[in-house]
Motif scaffolding. Structure first.
Motif, PDB file in Angstrom:
ATOM      1  N   LEU A   1       0.824  -1.209   0.000  1.00  0.00           N
ATOM      2  CA  LEU A   1       0.000   0.000   0.000  1.00  0.00           C
ATOM      3  C   LEU A   1       0.860   1.263   0.000  1.00  0.00           C
ATOM      4  O   LEU A   1       0.532   2.250  -0.673  1.00  0.00           O
ATOM      5  N   LYS A   2       1.961   1.243   0.727  1.00  0.00           N
ATOM      6  CA  LYS A   2       2.860   2.395   0.727  1.00  0.00           C
ATOM      7  C   LYS A   2       3.486   2.603  -0.645  1.00  0.00           C
ATOM      8  O   LYS A   2       3.663   3.745  -1.088  1.00  0.00           O
ATOM      9  N   ARG A   3       3.795   1.523  -1.335  1.00  0.00           N
ATOM     10  CA  ARG A   3       4.337   1.636  -2.697  1.00  0.00           C
ATOM     11  C   ARG A   3       3.293   2.228  -3.647  1.00  0.00           C
ATOM     12  O   ARG A   3       3.604   3.068  -4.485  1.00  0.00           O
ATOM     13  N   ILE A   4       2.047   1.801  -3.507  1.00  0.00           N
ATOM     14  CA  ILE A   4       0.968   2.332  -4.342  1.00  0.00           C
ATOM     15  C   ILE A   4       0.769   3.814  -4.056  1.00  0.00           C
ATOM     16  O   ILE A   4       0.642   4.629  -4.976  1.00  0.00           O
ATOM     17  N   ASP A   5       0.733   4.181  -2.786  1.00  0.00           N
ATOM     18  CA  ASP A   5       0.579   5.592  -2.419  1.00  0.00           C
ATOM     19  C   ASP A   5       1.730   6.432  -2.968  1.00  0.00           C
ATOM     20  O   ASP A   5       1.523   7.541  -3.461  1.00  0.00           O
ATOM     21  N   GLY A   6       2.962   5.914  -2.888  1.00  0.00           N
ATOM     22  CA  GLY A   6       4.119   6.623  -3.431  1.00  0.00           C
ATOM     23  C   GLY A   6       4.018   6.793  -4.934  1.00  0.00           C
ATOM     24  O   GLY A   6       4.365   7.842  -5.480  1.00  0.00           O
ATOM     25  N   ALA A   7       3.518   5.763  -5.615  1.00  0.00           N
ATOM     26  CA  ALA A   7       3.356   5.846  -7.072  1.00  0.00           C
ATOM     27  C   ALA A   7       2.313   6.897  -7.447  1.00  0.00           C
ATOM     28  O   ALA A   7       2.437   7.566  -8.473  1.00  0.00           O
ATOM     29  N   LEU A   8       1.284   7.058  -6.623  1.00  0.00           N
ATOM     30  CA  LEU A   8       0.258   8.076  -6.891  1.00  0.00           C
ATOM     31  C   LEU A   8       0.815   9.488  -6.753  1.00  0.00           C
ATOM     32  O   LEU A   8       0.353  10.416  -7.422  1.00  0.00           O
ATOM     33  N   LEU A   9       1.794   9.663  -5.902  1.00  0.00           N
ATOM     34  CA  LEU A   9       2.366  10.993  -5.688  1.00  0.00           C
ATOM     35  C   LEU A   9       3.251  11.430  -6.855  1.00  0.00           C
ATOM     36  O   LEU A   9       3.392  12.625  -7.108  1.00  0.00           O
ATOM     37  N   LYS A  10       3.816  10.486  -7.574  1.00  0.00           N
ATOM     38  CA  LYS A  10       4.707  10.827  -8.687  1.00  0.00           C
ATOM     39  C   LYS A  10       4.036  11.699  -9.748  1.00  0.00           C
ATOM     40  O   LYS A  10       4.607  12.686 -10.178  1.00  0.00           O
ATOM     41  N   PRO A  11       2.808  11.370 -10.197  1.00  0.00           N
ATOM     42  CA  PRO A  11       2.161  12.245 -11.186  1.00  0.00           C
ATOM     43  C   PRO A  11       1.513  13.482 -10.580  1.00  0.00           C
ATOM     44  O   PRO A  11       0.885  14.270 -11.272  1.00  0.00           O
ATOM     45  N   GLY A  12       1.625  13.648  -9.256  1.00  0.00           N
ATOM     46  CA  GLY A  12       1.119  14.871  -8.635  1.00  0.00           C
ATOM     47  C   GLY A  12      -0.158  14.727  -7.841  1.00  0.00           C
ATOM     48  O   GLY A  12      -0.860  15.707  -7.618  1.00  0.00           O
ATOM     49  N   ALA A  13      -0.497  13.516  -7.411  1.00  0.00           N
ATOM     50  CA  ALA A  13      -1.708  13.330  -6.601  1.00  0.00           C
ATOM     51  C   ALA A  13      -1.568  14.051  -5.266  1.00  0.00           C
ATOM     52  O   ALA A  13      -0.482  14.164  -4.716  1.00  0.00           O
ATOM     53  N   ASN A  14      -2.667  14.518  -4.772  1.00  0.00           N
ATOM     54  CA  ASN A  14      -2.704  15.222  -3.497  1.00  0.00           C
ATOM     55  C   ASN A  14      -2.621  14.222  -2.345  1.00  0.00           C
ATOM     56  O   ASN A  14      -3.298  13.204  -2.350  1.00  0.00           O
TER      57      ASN A  14
ATOM     58  N   PHE B   1      -6.013  13.208  -0.559  1.00  0.00           N
ATOM     59  CA  PHE B   1      -7.062  12.526  -1.324  1.00  0.00           C
ATOM     60  C   PHE B   1      -6.639  11.091  -1.561  1.00  0.00           C
ATOM     61  O   PHE B   1      -5.552  10.838  -2.063  1.00  0.00           O
ATOM     62  N   ASN B   2      -7.471  10.143  -1.177  1.00  0.00           N
ATOM     63  CA  ASN B   2      -7.163   8.739  -1.369  1.00  0.00           C
ATOM     64  C   ASN B   2      -8.144   8.165  -2.398  1.00  0.00           C
ATOM     65  O   ASN B   2      -9.306   7.918  -2.079  1.00  0.00           O
ATOM     66  N   PRO B   3      -7.686   7.956  -3.639  1.00  0.00           N
ATOM     67  CA  PRO B   3      -8.606   7.466  -4.668  1.00  0.00           C
ATOM     68  C   PRO B   3      -9.146   6.073  -4.376  1.00  0.00           C
ATOM     69  O   PRO B   3     -10.267   5.750  -4.740  1.00  0.00           O
ATOM     70  N   PHE B   4      -8.394   5.245  -3.679  1.00  0.00           N
ATOM     71  CA  PHE B   4      -8.866   3.909  -3.370  1.00  0.00           C
ATOM     72  C   PHE B   4     -10.009   3.942  -2.366  1.00  0.00           C
ATOM     73  O   PHE B   4     -10.976   3.193  -2.494  1.00  0.00           O
ATOM     74  N   LEU B   5      -9.917   4.819  -1.401  1.00  0.00           N
ATOM     75  CA  LEU B   5     -11.004   4.980  -0.445  1.00  0.00           C
ATOM     76  C   LEU B   5     -12.250   5.519  -1.149  1.00  0.00           C
ATOM     77  O   LEU B   5     -13.372   5.086  -0.880  1.00  0.00           O
ATOM     78  N   THR B   6     -12.056   6.442  -2.064  1.00  0.00           N
ATOM     79  CA  THR B   6     -13.173   6.999  -2.823  1.00  0.00           C
ATOM     80  C   THR B   6     -13.854   5.926  -3.660  1.00  0.00           C
ATOM     81  O   THR B   6     -15.083   5.840  -3.698  1.00  0.00           O
ATOM     82  N   LEU B   7     -13.071   5.087  -4.331  1.00  0.00           N
ATOM     83  CA  LEU B   7     -13.649   4.009  -5.142  1.00  0.00           C
ATOM     84  C   LEU B   7     -14.426   3.027  -4.273  1.00  0.00           C
ATOM     85  O   LEU B   7     -15.514   2.585  -4.643  1.00  0.00           O
TER      86      LEU B   7
END
Length: 70
Positions: free
Chosen positions: A10-23, A26-32
């Motif tokens: 999960l930490k790797r996924i969160d880190g990957a989301l930050l690379k393109p500029g995710a806030n 905001f957690n897109p997985f929680l939103t989904l």
């Protein structure tokens, strides 16, 4: 897979989301997961996109202009 493997993934996924500029706030997985709940009768997330139950149609999610980071 144990708890530590899941946390690491999960930490790797969160880190990957930050690379393109995710806030970070905001957690897109929680939103989904939230949109798929059966307790939200007005809108559903399907394999074909967002669906308005009350209007019985898919909701377009195209962005017509660039959106500032959330």
């Amino acid at each position: 897979m144990n708890l530590y493997d899941v946390v690491h993934s999960l930490k790797r996924i969160d880190g990957a989301l930050l690379k393109p500029g995710a806030n970070r706030h905001f957690n897109p997985f929680l939103t989904l997961a939230f949109l798929a709940l059966p307790v939200i009768p007005e809108i559903k997330l399907t394999d074909q996109g967002l669906f308005s139950v009350s209007e019985f149609r898919h909701i377009p999610i195209e962005v017509s202009k660039p959106v500032d980071k959330i």
